[in-house]
Design a protein around this motif. Structure first.
Motif, PDB file in Angstrom:
ATOM      1  N   ALA A 113     -87.497 -77.554  70.961  1.00  0.00           N
ATOM      2  CA  ALA A 113     -86.886 -76.649  72.060  1.00  0.00           C
ATOM      3  C   ALA A 113     -86.393 -77.473  73.084  1.00  0.00           C
ATOM      4  O   ALA A 113     -85.305 -76.852  73.470  1.00  0.00           O
ATOM      5  N   ASN A 140     -83.033 -78.211  71.805  1.00  0.00           N
ATOM      6  CA  ASN A 140     -82.341 -76.797  71.772  1.00  0.00           C
ATOM      7  C   ASN A 140     -81.898 -76.437  73.067  1.00  0.00           C
ATOM      8  O   ASN A 140     -80.841 -75.612  73.123  1.00  0.00           O
ATOM      9  N   LYS A 197     -78.429 -75.151  71.494  1.00  0.00           N
ATOM     10  CA  LYS A 197     -78.054 -73.799  71.496  1.00  0.00           C
ATOM     11  C   LYS A 197     -78.143 -73.254  70.345  1.00  0.00           C
ATOM     12  O   LYS A 197     -77.232 -72.405  69.951  1.00  0.00           O
ATOM     13  N   MET A 255     -84.036 -67.659  68.126  1.00  0.00           N
ATOM     14  CA  MET A 255     -84.211 -67.850  69.754  1.00  0.00           C
ATOM     15  C   MET A 255     -83.790 -66.459  70.165  1.00  0.00           C
ATOM     16  O   MET A 255     -82.911 -65.725  69.711  1.00  0.00           O
ATOM     17  N   PHE A 292     -82.842 -66.024  73.682  1.00  0.00           N
ATOM     18  CA  PHE A 292     -82.417 -66.711  74.894  1.00  0.00           C
ATOM     19  C   PHE A 292     -82.547 -65.885  76.085  1.00  0.00           C
ATOM     20  O   PHE A 292     -82.727 -66.662  77.107  1.00  0.00           O
ATOM     21  N   GLU A 341     -86.171 -66.552  77.086  1.00  0.00           N
ATOM     22  CA  GLU A 341     -86.405 -67.999  76.866  1.00  0.00           C
ATOM     23  C   GLU A 341     -87.665 -68.169  75.902  1.00  0.00           C
ATOM     24  O   GLU A 341     -88.757 -68.723  76.405  1.00  0.00           O
ATOM     25  N   TYR A 371     -88.983 -68.238  71.491  1.00  0.00           N
ATOM     26  CA  TYR A 371     -88.521 -67.852  70.119  1.00  0.00           C
ATOM     27  C   TYR A 371     -89.460 -67.032  69.246  1.00  0.00           C
ATOM     28  O   TYR A 371     -90.662 -66.898  69.528  1.00  0.00           O
TER      29      TYR A 371
END
Length: 151
Positions: free
Chosen positions: A106, A109, A113, A130, A132, A135, A137
């Motif tokens: 994480a 990432n 991204k 993900m 996003f 926020e 997964y």
């Protein structure tokens, strides 16, 4: 080396100075065979042979800088437009996959991204997509195949 929870693949090996190396077709060189490398090479072959990801979209063991600290990701898969599609963290089979492992990928990432994440120790595989916006997964049963998506 230990049997892993992957299909069987043919690898090229060489023995030099009492050390066994395995050929990495992405880096195009022999790499000392460690338990983690064994998992990494199985994961690469899984992506190429079973998920149909093009070899030219894969990148293995590259440096990234996180908070002025040099780190290395294990495997990434790019999209044709250069954006990151998949980030993979490989651990040796004897390393348990814990929350710390997910925290590590994480953190990587946050900078990279990727849309998808995979964490594996060769015995247990975890796949995530993900979200996003929220926020977090979302765990998946498996990774999408190359043919069934628009990379």
């Amino acid at each position: 080396m230990q049997n892993l929870n992957f299909p069987s693949f043919n690898f090229r090996f060489k023995n030099s100075e009492n050390k066994v190396s395995i050929f990495d077709e992405i880096r195009k060189k022999f790499i000392i065979l460690t338990p983690e490398e064994w998992v990494r090479q199985h994961t690469v072959q899984f992506l190429l042979q079973h998920k149909n990801y093009p070899k030219s979209y894969l990148n293995v063991e590259k440096l990234i800088k996180l908070n002025d600290v040099n780190k290395r990701y294990d495997i990434v898969v790019f999209q044709p437009n250069g954006e990151l599609f998949l980030l993979i963290e490989c651990k040796a089979p004897e390393v348990k996959i814990t929350q710390d492992t997910f925290d590590q990928i994480a953190r990587y990432n946050l900078k990279l991204k990727a849309q998808y994440l995979m964490v594996t120790n060769g015995l247990n595989h975890y796949f995530c997509q993900m979200d996003f916006e929220n926020e977090k997964y979302v765990f998946l049963e498996e990774l999408p195949d190359f043919i069934n998506k628009t990379l």
